[in-house]
Design a protein around this motif. Structure first.
Motif, PDB file in Angstrom:
ATOM      1  N   MET A  38      92.894  30.924  53.952  1.00 22.08           N
ATOM      2  CA  MET A  38      92.530  32.327  54.137  1.00 22.08           C
ATOM      3  C   MET A  38      92.481  32.697  55.627  1.00 22.08           C
ATOM      4  SD  MET A  38      92.556  33.793  51.275  1.00 22.08           S
ATOM      5  CE  MET A  38      93.769  32.653  50.668  1.00 22.08           C
ATOM      6  N   LYS A  39      92.130  31.713  56.466  1.00 18.69           N
ATOM      7  CA  LYS A  39      92.176  31.971  57.917  1.00 18.69           C
ATOM      8  C   LYS A  39      93.629  32.169  58.363  1.00 18.69           C
ATOM      9  CE  LYS A  39      87.998  29.507  59.190  1.00 18.69           C
ATOM     10  NZ  LYS A  39      87.466  28.209  59.641  1.00 18.69           N
TER      11      LYS A  39
ATOM     12  N   GLN B 173      94.871  35.576  57.443  1.00 16.30           N
ATOM     13  CA  GLN B 173      94.437  36.590  58.406  1.00 16.30           C
ATOM     14  C   GLN B 173      95.367  36.636  59.622  1.00 16.30           C
ATOM     15  OE1 GLN B 173      90.200  37.477  59.393  1.00 16.30           O
ATOM     16  NE2 GLN B 173      90.705  36.717  61.412  1.00 16.30           N
ATOM     17  N   LEU B 174      95.701  35.459  60.139  1.00 13.69           N
ATOM     18  CA  LEU B 174      96.597  35.417  61.301  1.00 13.69           C
ATOM     19  C   LEU B 174      97.958  36.030  60.959  1.00 13.69           C
ATOM     20  CD1 LEU B 174      96.034  31.852  62.846  1.00 13.69           C
ATOM     21  CD2 LEU B 174      95.083  34.013  63.615  1.00 13.69           C
TER      22      LEU B 174
ATOM     23  N   VAL C 181      98.767  38.278  58.437  1.00  8.64           N
ATOM     24  CA  VAL C 181      98.780  39.739  58.223  1.00  8.64           C
ATOM     25  C   VAL C 181      98.542  40.496  59.536  1.00  8.64           C
ATOM     26  CG1 VAL C 181      98.105  39.661  55.773  1.00  8.64           C
ATOM     27  CG2 VAL C 181      96.348  39.965  57.511  1.00  8.64           C
ATOM     28  N   ASP C 182      97.861  39.846  60.481  1.00 10.98           N
ATOM     29  CA  ASP C 182      97.613  40.506  61.765  1.00 10.98           C
ATOM     30  C   ASP C 182      98.744  40.279  62.765  1.00 10.98           C
ATOM     31  OD1 ASP C 182      95.225  41.496  60.865  1.00 10.98           O
ATOM     32  OD2 ASP C 182      94.010  39.874  61.692  1.00 10.98           O
TER      33      ASP C 182
ATOM     34  N   GLN D 114      99.601  37.520  64.155  1.00  6.75           N
ATOM     35  CA  GLN D 114      99.163  36.610  65.214  1.00  6.75           C
ATOM     36  C   GLN D 114      99.574  35.160  64.960  1.00  6.75           C
ATOM     37  OE1 GLN D 114      96.878  37.825  68.018  1.00  6.75           O
ATOM     38  NE2 GLN D 114      97.935  39.622  67.254  1.00  6.75           N
TER      39      GLN D 114
ATOM     40  N   GLY E  40      95.679  35.856  47.571  1.00  2.00           N
ATOM     41  CA  GLY E  40      94.875  36.119  48.772  1.00  2.00           C
ATOM     42  C   GLY E  40      95.694  36.855  49.818  1.00  2.00           C
TER      43      GLY E  40
ATOM     44  N   GLU F   4      98.410  38.720  49.282  1.00  5.01           N
ATOM     45  CA  GLU F   4      98.742  40.071  48.801  1.00  5.01           C
ATOM     46  C   GLU F   4      97.551  41.020  48.967  1.00  5.01           C
ATOM     47  OE1 GLU F   4     100.087  39.459  44.819  1.00  5.01           O
ATOM     48  OE2 GLU F   4     102.097  38.853  45.445  1.00  5.01           O
TER      49      GLU F   4
ATOM     50  N   GLU G 292      94.931  40.742  51.146  1.00 10.12           N
ATOM     51  CA  GLU G 292      94.654  41.026  52.561  1.00 10.12           C
ATOM     52  C   GLU G 292      95.677  42.013  53.130  1.00 10.12           C
ATOM     53  OE1 GLU G 292      92.044  40.212  54.191  1.00 10.12           O
ATOM     54  OE2 GLU G 292      91.219  38.741  52.805  1.00 10.12           O
TER      55      GLU G 292
ATOM     56  N   CYS H 248      97.397  44.207  51.444  1.00  2.58           N
ATOM     57  CA  CYS H 248      97.161  45.511  50.822  1.00  2.58           C
ATOM     58  C   CYS H 248      95.982  46.230  51.489  1.00  2.58           C
ATOM     59  CB  CYS H 248      96.883  45.316  49.323  1.00  2.58           C
ATOM     60  SG  CYS H 248      96.332  46.789  48.484  1.00  2.58           S
ATOM     61  N   ILE H 249      94.901  45.493  51.760  1.00  4.81           N
ATOM     62  CA  ILE H 249      93.730  46.119  52.382  1.00  4.81           C
ATOM     63  C   ILE H 249      94.082  46.599  53.795  1.00  4.81           C
ATOM     64  CG2 ILE H 249      91.389  45.710  53.253  1.00  4.81           C
ATOM     65  CD1 ILE H 249      90.937  43.858  50.851  1.00  4.81           C
ATOM     66  N   LYS H 250      94.808  45.767  54.510  1.00  2.35           N
ATOM     67  CA  LYS H 250      95.191  46.159  55.883  1.00  2.35           C
ATOM     68  C   LYS H 250      96.052  47.428  55.864  1.00  2.35           C
ATOM     69  CE  LYS H 250      97.245  44.357  60.112  1.00  2.35           C
ATOM     70  NZ  LYS H 250      96.162  44.152  61.053  1.00  2.35           N
TER      71      LYS H 250
END
Lengths: 88, 205
Positions: free
Chosen positions: A21-22, A25-26, A28-29, A31, A53, A55, A57, A59-61
């Motif tokens: 999940m970390k 995050q990288l 979708v951002d 990074q 997970g 999809e 993240e 979608c929320i972003k």
């Protein structure tokens, strides 16, 4: 694209969920490195929680970016600022 | 970089140049600045005042801005500092959980990880309207709300966020991670209250 038949074969639990999940995050951002992205894509093809997970993240972003109301600036804000800096 | 460094002059512009730099480099960001201010204060008048204060400060200390560098991040940093120093105390924002309280709740990375929301569905998020998204965001403590706005709405990189917020990149990452978990909890509550079946097709754990 993974077929429905292949999807059934995916893992339904992830033993590295916190780390994955970390990584999500990288990614979708924007990074993560290319290597991290490729590695995660391979993992995602085999792991249902990681795919879902990712999809969620993503979608929320996108939702935050596109659906949060953009407030229009007050009509006199720019003039007000310009007037004040001209008085400095 | 604190406010002292922010105002350290790095060159001297003529009056004409000051106005030109101000108009060309600073003014194009006024929409983003106003929206950021509004999301921080939750009040249109406070947002208006905060943006005016920020732009006046930016003009006063324009000699510390180098042309061609990241004007938007520089302005966001000033706005964030002005908000903390001048506005946070008098903000009309209702009392919220203090950041430290939330830090205590999610005391360690390990705790945070085990508290991850896993049963929010993509479809439920897609069905939420803008107001519900805004309410979920506004329900977050301001420090968590801030990282989500900077990253998801304004598209700043972690490095830029670290500079704007005066925190290490590692803290940006972990704060963002925690902010998103809290946001998912809020979105899930909204989806549930609206009758969406948030648990159906839940992410297996």
């Amino acid at each position: 694209m993974v077929s429905e038949a292949e999807k059934i074969q995916k893992k339904i639990s992830c033993e590295h969920k916190a780390d994955c999940m970390k990584m999500v995050q990288l990614i979708v951002d924007g990074q993560a490195s290319d290597e991290q992205i490729n590695q995660f894509k391979l993992n995602m093809d085999k792991c249902l929680p990681c795919e879902k997970g990712y999809e969620l993240e993503k979608c929320i972003k996108e939702t935050m970016k596109l659906r949060l109301e953009k407030k229009a600036i007050p009509l006199n804000l720019i003039d007000c600022i310009k007037q004040k800096i001209n008085m400095l | 970089m604190d406010e002292q460094e922010e105002i350290k002059p790095t060159q001297t512009y003529s009056d004409l140049e000051k106005h030109r730099v101000f108009d060309k480099e600073f003014m194009p960001h006024i929409d983003s600045m106003y929206n950021f201010a509004f999301r921080l204060t939750n009040d249109e008048d406070d947002a208006n005042d905060l943006v005016q204060d920020t732009y006046l400060k930016a003009f006063r200390f324009i000699n510390s801005f180098s042309q061609g560098t990241n004007a938007k991040a520089w302005l966001f940093r000033i706005l964030k500092n002005s908000f903390i120093n001048d506005f946070r105390k008098k903000s009309k924002e209702p009392a919220k959980v203090d950041y430290q309280d939330v830090e205590t709740t999610y005391n360690s990375e390990e705790d945070a990880e085990t508290n991850q929301t896993v049963d929010l569905r993509v479809e439920s998020v897609q069905d939420l309207i803008g107001d519900e998204i805004a309410n979920a965001l506004n329900a977050l403590p301001v420090d968590f709300r801030t990282v989500i706005i900077l990253c998801d709405v304004e598209g700043f990189t972690y490095e830029e966020m670290a500079k704007i917020l005066d925190i290490p990149i590692g803290t940006v990452r972990s704060r963002l991670h925690r902010a998103r978990m809290l946001l998912k909890d809020k979105l899930k509550s909204y989806a549930k209250s609206l009758g969406y079946d948030v648990n159906a097709d839940s992410m297996a754990d």
